[in-house]
Scaffold this motif. Sequence first.
Motif, PDB file in Angstrom:
ATOM      1  N   ARG A  62       0.828  -1.211   0.000  1.00  6.28           N
ATOM      2  CA  ARG A  62       0.000   0.000   0.000  1.00  6.28           C
ATOM      3  C   ARG A  62       0.860   1.258   0.000  1.00  6.28           C
ATOM      4  N   ASP A  63       1.899   1.259   0.815  1.00  7.48           N
ATOM      5  CA  ASP A  63       2.783   2.422   0.901  1.00  7.48           C
ATOM      6  C   ASP A  63       4.121   1.983   1.469  1.00  7.48           C
ATOM      7  N   ILE A  64       5.022   2.920   1.625  1.00  4.91           N
ATOM      8  CA  ILE A  64       6.363   2.583   2.081  1.00  4.91           C
ATOM      9  C   ILE A  64       6.360   2.055   3.512  1.00  4.91           C
ATOM     10  N   TYR A  65       5.406   2.525   4.311  1.00  2.84           N
ATOM     11  CA  TYR A  65       5.347   2.073   5.704  1.00  2.84           C
ATOM     12  C   TYR A  65       4.905   0.617   5.799  1.00  2.84           C
ATOM     13  N   ILE A  74      15.062  -3.813   5.778  1.00  2.95           N
ATOM     14  CA  ILE A  74      14.884  -2.618   4.950  1.00  2.95           C
ATOM     15  C   ILE A  74      15.660  -2.805   3.650  1.00  2.95           C
ATOM     16  N   PRO A  75      15.021  -2.635   2.513  1.00  2.58           N
ATOM     17  CA  PRO A  75      15.730  -2.788   1.240  1.00  2.58           C
ATOM     18  C   PRO A  75      16.896  -1.809   1.130  1.00  2.58           C
ATOM     19  N   GLY A  76      17.892  -2.212   0.366  1.00  4.04           N
ATOM     20  CA  GLY A  76      19.044  -1.342   0.193  1.00  4.04           C
ATOM     21  C   GLY A  76      18.747  -0.154  -0.704  1.00  4.04           C
ATOM     22  N   TYR A  77      17.776  -0.329  -1.622  1.00  4.80           N
ATOM     23  CA  TYR A  77      17.500   0.721  -2.603  1.00  4.80           C
ATOM     24  C   TYR A  77      16.004   0.989  -2.737  1.00  4.80           C
ATOM     25  N   PHE A  78      15.698   2.253  -2.978  1.00  2.00           N
ATOM     26  CA  PHE A  78      14.348   2.702  -3.305  1.00  2.00           C
ATOM     27  C   PHE A  78      14.406   3.230  -4.735  1.00  2.00           C
ATOM     28  N   TYR A  98      11.975  11.370   0.611  1.00  2.00           N
ATOM     29  CA  TYR A  98      12.614  11.805   1.867  1.00  2.00           C
ATOM     30  C   TYR A  98      12.440  10.738   2.951  1.00  2.00           C
ATOM     31  N   THR A  99      11.254  10.125   2.992  1.00  2.00           N
ATOM     32  CA  THR A  99      11.005   9.071   3.976  1.00  2.00           C
ATOM     33  C   THR A  99      11.931   7.884   3.743  1.00  2.00           C
TER      34      THR A  99
END
Length: 358
Positions: A62-65, A74-78, A98-99
Amino acid sequence: MIKPTAIVYSENEFGKLDGKVANGLVRRSDKYEIVGVIDSKLAGSDAGEYLDGIKNGIPVFRDIYEAIHKLTTIPGYFVYGIAPLKPSLSADEKEVIYTAIKMGMNIVNGLPEFLTEDKKCMEMASTYGVSILDVRKPPAKKDLHTYTGEIRNVKTPIITVSGTDCAVGKRTTALRLVEELRKEGLNAVFITTGQTGLLQGSKYGIAIDVLTSGFATGEVENAILEAQKESPDIIVVEGQGALSHQAFTSSSAIIRGAMPRAIILQHPPMRAHRCDFPKIPMPTVESEIELIEVFSRSPVIALTINHEGMTDYEVEKTIYDYEQRFELPTTDVLKQGCAKLIEKLYEVFPELAKFETA
């Protein structure tokens, strides 16, 4: 080799035309291990099943959270996985980035708006110890290549996969073809010309749409010359846009720089107007073939179709109709594979047959 993990942002666009970066990474990524896609409208889906009807274990969040909550690490890359006509990020999209930075993810941006020139982004990246990569940011001018004409001396068969519009699957077709040619025992090399190919891990090429025309032509030529060190049997160059599309010059630069000896043309039969240009109707296959062959002085040897908005019956009927009308082998590589294309390549380039596996 262990690939770094990455999550791909494609809010409201996954599986659509402007989500082509995310779509491509879900289908193939030699550079990153894709661990999720962000698109709130498709949350809970399997990305592969939604895209191609085959589950691949990549969840849509749904979202990054939610993504960070459900993933074990936590993934290494966005990766910003949308390729819209608009060149810049919205305020909301910047907040998502930014998040991601605050969460410790390195940022990969495929837009022509360069985050390395955004003061806030760079300050935050420094604070949180992450990197920012603008995939489409060109090298310094001193490192760019102008056209030399050396491409005329290359004896390796070179083909391009061109199209009648943007986002019709040229890269997907080119990569599938390269994969199948390698299974035939051929040393096939792929040359990318866009950001998605670079993100997927292409060894040769550059995103040419942000370059001036002289450098764009030169960089295509240079990528092919660089690839010669691998002694390729055949080179497949990814097309961009369409030669007939007034808004883009990439196709002409690719043809000039690659000097292909043959061309495969990709077309979406059900598309009525240009991608992102609702007032501009699509060209016909006939008109695009004519333009390409006059401009390149090389033949269109096969047709490939994009099955967007089509049933399986419509795909099969269209393939039959095109083969009768144009007398060219026609396929949809995602549904029917590349066998017809490879057979035609052996016909056009008989020197390839000696590499064919028994």
